[in-house]
Design a protein around this motif. Structure first.
Motif, PDB file in Angstrom:
ATOM      1  N   UNK A 351       5.807  -2.999  -1.331  1.00 28.53           N
ATOM      2  CA  UNK A 351       5.061  -1.846  -0.810  1.00 28.53           C
ATOM      3  C   UNK A 351       4.275  -1.136  -1.905  1.00 28.53           C
ATOM      4  N   UNK A 352       4.776  -1.171  -3.136  1.00 28.18           N
ATOM      5  CA  UNK A 352       4.078  -0.515  -4.242  1.00 28.18           C
ATOM      6  C   UNK A 352       2.738  -1.175  -4.529  1.00 28.18           C
ATOM      7  N   UNK A 353       2.573  -2.425  -4.071  1.00 25.26           N
ATOM      8  CA  UNK A 353       1.339  -3.156  -4.362  1.00 25.26           C
ATOM      9  C   UNK A 353       0.431  -3.282  -3.144  1.00 25.26           C
ATOM     10  N   UNK A 354       0.832  -2.710  -2.027  1.00 21.43           N
ATOM     11  CA  UNK A 354      -0.002  -2.772  -0.821  1.00 21.43           C
ATOM     12  C   UNK A 354      -1.130  -1.763  -0.925  1.00 21.43           C
ATOM     13  N   UNK A 355      -2.343  -2.219  -0.655  1.00 19.55           N
ATOM     14  CA  UNK A 355      -3.501  -1.322  -0.594  1.00 19.55           C
ATOM     15  C   UNK A 355      -3.938  -1.180   0.865  1.00 19.55           C
ATOM     16  N   UNK A 395       1.470   4.549  -4.827  1.00 17.46           N
ATOM     17  CA  UNK A 395       0.435   5.422  -5.389  1.00 17.46           C
ATOM     18  C   UNK A 395      -0.626   5.782  -4.365  1.00 17.46           C
ATOM     19  N   UNK A 396      -1.047   7.042  -4.384  1.00 18.48           N
ATOM     20  CA  UNK A 396      -2.108   7.476  -3.469  1.00 18.48           C
ATOM     21  C   UNK A 396      -3.402   6.720  -3.736  1.00 18.48           C
ATOM     22  N   UNK A 492      -0.973  -7.060  -1.264  1.00 19.31           N
ATOM     23  CA  UNK A 492      -1.738  -7.287  -0.038  1.00 19.31           C
ATOM     24  C   UNK A 492      -2.704  -6.114   0.156  1.00 19.31           C
ATOM     25  N   UNK A 493      -3.793  -6.362   0.839  1.00 15.39           N
ATOM     26  CA  UNK A 493      -4.730  -5.284   1.178  1.00 15.39           C
ATOM     27  C   UNK A 493      -5.018  -5.338   2.667  1.00 15.39           C
ATOM     28  N   UNK A 494      -4.922  -4.191   3.312  1.00 13.15           N
ATOM     29  CA  UNK A 494      -5.160  -4.107   4.749  1.00 13.15           C
ATOM     30  C   UNK A 494      -6.323  -3.156   5.014  1.00 13.15           C
TER      31      UNK A 494
END
Length: 925
Positions: A351-355, A395-396, A492-494
């Motif tokens: 989750x820390x790396x999800x954008x 992170x925001x 991942x990026x959504x």
């Protein structure tokens, strides 16, 4: 009235002296009731109350004022009143001017408060103004109240500072408002050292005549841009160098570039100063960033201010996008992890790396909701791992957006900052939240620019690649890029959001150019696409480089008609598929009368073998989910096909042709008065005139005629002076046209451009009709009637063709594959009729369908002179006509599958299956 106007009216009512006799009418007036309506209630003409001092408005509310101390008893009497139930009142309300009680009868939701406080609960009553409310509005009326007050301040400041209203300074004004909002929030949440510090300081240090208010605020802003530490230790050298006065030195260093740059403040009038103090005295702890942002953005938009308070997208609707896009998967992973510390840690690291990227972010609704939902999941992980106070790893800066307009972009950044702080307070506690909040991070993660012109890979690059594109100022960035400088290895990026829809007719030249450029080299038909299509194409291209998926709210028109063969091959050729979709539903806002647009939610991802999910709303509003190997561009489960125009109908269906285009300047068309003016005898009328139907008069009634002159009778017609003059007028119109085809038609100025008419009868299909009717308007006219180019016609066709057109099956097909005019059907012979899949019909099938068509016509005839519009009003459709259609559907659907279809979705899936077989699969994508 909109919600903000209602809130203000209710606030004014509560502040005025209580007048027991006048209160019910003033309350109703505050919710938009007209003077004529109130007059009828006052005179008793429409007041059905049986309670002393009561006012009963049918289908709305039963109100009663009462003597002191009798509010409980009066509310009980209202609830028990037979008149309340008979009038179908939604609410009951009782007050004595000191206490206030009300109840929504359907839900049992109640309000009990002091009279002066009832404006805090006005959201409960918004249905009285025809405004559909949602839970978030009822729970927090603060956001509407704050928006109302900020709007007043904004307008007053622009009036006093006309130079700030100019285009070159409007960004400064918007930036100033963002700073104020932060100050109001910070002073009520202990971010500033002292409750109400900002408002109290302005009130204390500025003159009552407001002459120095701007100077006081400017000094405060400068203080918050001046550090209080040096090399990590408290140090006053910077504040001393800046000359910060003692009274301003109590404000913390905010940084984050929110207060950097110019500290100019517009001048305040006494009224503006008063508004500022009023706003500061509101309780800003109650701000809800996922509501507030979308409302406040209208404050700074001249075009949207008339709709102030209506711009709100509900959280449940946003979650229809975010849940299937990625949140459901995260929750499933949490469930699967259970209490396993290693699995929980892996999920948290993931989750820390999800954008999350919204390339049309507006005021940040989708980003804020996504952030809050992810923080909720993270909090569950931390609790299971025994780390409830742990600092968030989300992170925001991973919540990024593009917004065309500067002010909503600033509000989006501010909304995320507020959401981050509120989540820290909720999950870690006030002390820990405050310790980590200031100074703000200076990274800029919302870009101001045109999303269809910006390279999305520059904002959300492939994992393992950093971004370093510098902007000048976090909260004042009219740039086309953003400042982010870090990597997101393995994440991942959504992509998500609600981009502007805009059909081709309403697009500006610049927007048309945007679509052309996005489609460059892939299609020359960009002129048919809605503006939202550009976001899907950009997302599909982006998914070729980045791990992730995308989902947008869109007008359902991109899954209908001529948009489909233009848009969706581009998406599929980019290597994407429709991963999930939510079929058409109303995307309502806070406008009155349930205003909203019919939308679909469509999620795309790189092609895979995973099951696809299709969602739709059930009869009771519940969401029904189904899975299949693929979803078609028409949002059905099944093999992907694209319906394209055909020049001839399927099988032995009759040929459908255009009606007759007059091209006459109006001189061949006649009203009944025009006909009288020709002074024709009965024989001449029969020879030279015909009734002519267009969509409007075929559906709604009304008579139109036209001159109908066969070549063999031309000389006789010319001998009639009034006809000869009309023919000559047509000739002149056609000769004057810049169109060469029209010039050529001048040789036969006595005739319509086309001269088509049935020898026995004509089956008529209006080109435009409302989707609100349960069946398409189709009918039969005699041999002395014809149709204009606003209708399609089957000349002398067997009557069983009408039974097909009148069926629910055909209604569903047309609604899916043909073009829409707003929410109306735009019928097409080449795209709708010629493509309509029909099984091989036996002679008995045709005879049964002929009988069904005859029964429909007979049922209509029984209600003569009712029009199609009258007969097919969904609320008033005659029972015999409804039964005739039901019988027609049953006969036809048994031909298709041996039984009735369960619903429209099943109908569509069968039709697409037959279409694939009918075309030999050549239209499969």
């Amino acid at each position: 009235m909109n919600a903000v106007e209602i809130e203000q009216a209710i606030t004014d009512l509560a502040a005025a002296p209580f007048d027991a006799a006048e209160f019910p009418y003033a309350f109703l007036e505050a919710f938009g009731n007209k003077a004529t309506t109130l007059k009828k209630l006052r005179t008793g003409a429409s007041n059905g109350s049986d309670i002393p001092g009561g006012v009963l408005q049918r289908s709305n509310i039963h109100i009663a004022t009462c003597p002191a101390g009798e509010v409980d008893a009066t509310l009980q009497a209202l609830r028990a009143s037979p008149k309340t139930q008979a009038a179908k009142a939604k609410f009951i309300l009782a007050t004595d001017g000191a206490d206030f009680q009300a109840e929504e009868l359907a839900t049992g939701e109640t309000v009990a408060c002091q009279y002066a406080d009832f404006p805090n609960h006005f959201g409960l009553f918004l249905p009285l103004a025809g405004i559909t409310t949602v839970k978030q509005i009822r729970e927090s009326t603060f956001d509407i109240r704050a928006t109302s007050r900020l709007n007043k301040l904004y307008v007053e400041l622009l009036k006093d500072n006309p130079d700030w209203a100019a285009a070159e300074r409007r960004a400064d004004m918007n930036h100033f408002m963002a700073r104020l909002i932060f100050c109001f929030f910070a002073e009520d949440t202990d971010i500033f050292n002292g409750q109400g510090l900002f408002t109290a300081t302005v009130d204390r240090m500025s003159e009552r005549d407001s002459s120095n208010t701007h100077e006081v605020i400017s000094t405060i802003f400068k203080a918050m841009d001046t550090p209080t530490r040096h090399e990590g230790k408290l140090d006053d050298r910077y504040r001393k160098a800046a000359g910060t006065p003692r009274w301003a030195d109590v404000f913390p260093y905010v940084n984050g570039q929110l207060f950097s740059g110019s500290t100019d403040v517009p001048r305040f009038s006494r009224i503006a100063r008063s508004y500022l103090i009023q706003i500061g005295n509101l309780d800003w702890q109650k701000i809800n960033p996922d509501i507030f942002g979308s409302m406040i953005q209208a404050v700074a938009d001249d075009d949207e201010r008339s709709a102030l308070g209506m711009h709100y997208t509900s959280v449940p609707n946003i979650l229809k996008v975010l849940n299937p896009l990625f949140l459901d998967d995260l929750r499933a992973a949490l469930e699967e992890a259970g209490d396993n510390p290693r699995k929980l840690l892996n999920l948290r690291n993931r989750m820390a790396r999800i954008r999350v990227f919204d390339p049309a972010c507006g005021s940040g609704n989708f980003l804020v909701i996504a952030y809050k939902q992810m923080r909720e999941i993270e909090a569950a992980i931390n609790a299971r791992r025994g780390e409830p106070d742990r600092k968030s790893v989300i992170p925001a800066t991973n919540f990024r957006g593009i917004e065309l307009r500067p002010f909503p972009a600033e509000i989006a950044r501010l909304a995320l900052i507020i959401a981050e702080f509120q989540c820290d307070v909720l999950y870690r506690g006030q002390k820990e939240a405050l310790a980590d909040f200031l100074p703000l991070d200076s990274q800029n993660w919302i870009t101001c620019g045109n999303a269809l012109r910006i390279d999305w890979l520059s904002l959300c690059p492939p994992t393992g690649k950093g971004v370093k594109v510098h902007g000048d100022d976090l909260f004042n960035t009219p740039l086309n890029q953003t400042e982010i400088d870090f990597e997101n290895e393995g994440g991942e990026t959504y992509i998500c959001g609600n981009p502007p829809y805009l059909g081709n007719t309403w697009q500006s030249p610049e927007q048309k150019a945007d679509i052309r450029d996005v489609l460059a080299g892939r299609s020359k038909s960009s002129g048919f696409l809605d503006y939202v299509s550009g976001w899907f194409i950009k997302a599909a291209d982006w998914l070729n480089h980045v791990q992730g998926a995308a989902a947008f709210v869109s007008t359902n028109s991109i899954c209908q008609g001529q948009s489909v063969p233009i848009l969706w091959p581009v998406i599929f050729n980019a290597g994407c598929q429709i991963r999930f979709a939510h079929r058409s539903f109303k995307w309502a806002n806070l406008a009155s009368n349930k205003a909203g647009v019919t939308v679909a939610i469509i999620g795309i991802c790189p092609t895979s073998t995973a099951a696809c999910s299709l969602f739709e709303s059930g009869a009771q509003g519940e969401v029904i989910a189904r899975e299949g190997p693929s979803i078609t561009p028409y949002l059905t489960l099944g093999e992907t096909v694209i319906v394209e125009k055909r020049s001839a109908p399927n099988g032995d269906l009759a040929i459908m042709e255009f009606g007759n285009k007059p091209s006459d300047g109006g001189h061949l068309l006649l009203s009944r008065d025009d006909l009288k003016g020709l002074k024709l005898n009965a024989t001449q009328q029969m020879k030279f005139t015909r009734r002519i139907y267009g969509s409007e008069n075929f559906i709604n009634g009304g008579e139109r005629l036209c001159l109908w002159i066969e070549d063999e009778f031309l000389d006789e017609a010319l001998s009639i002076d009034a006809i000869r003059q009309r023919i000559e007028a047509v000739r002149q119109v056609r000769l004057a046209s810049p169109d060469k085809g029209a010039n050529a038609l001048a040789r036969r100025a006595h005739q319509l451009k086309l001269m088509r008419i049935g020898q026995q009868h004509t089956i008529v299909v209006p080109a435009i009709s409302s989707e609100q009717r349960p069946f398409l308007p189709v009918g039969v006219v005699d041999q002395h009637s014809t149709v204009s180019n606003k209708c399609y016609a089957l000349y002398d066709a067997p009557l069983w063709n009408m039974a097909l057109i009148a069926s629910r099956l055909h209604w569903v097909w047309i609604g899916t594959v043909c073009v829409r005019m707003r929410t109306d059907f735009s019928y097409s012979n080449t795209l709708g009729w010629n493509t309509f899949p029909v099984p091989k019909l036996t002679e008995q099938n045709k005879a049964d369908l002929t009988r069904c068509a005859e029964d429909i016509l007979l049922a209509r005839e029984a209600h003569f002179p009712a029009t199609i519009a009258d007969l097919y009003d969904p609320e008033k459709m005659p029972e015999n006509l409804r039964h005739a259609h039901e019988r027609n559907d049953e006969v036809l659907e048994r031909i298709y599958i041996g039984r009735r279809f369960k619903n429209d979705t099943e109908r569509l899936e069968k039709l697409f299956d037959l279409y694939t077989k009918m075309t030999g699969g050549k239209n499969a994508a």
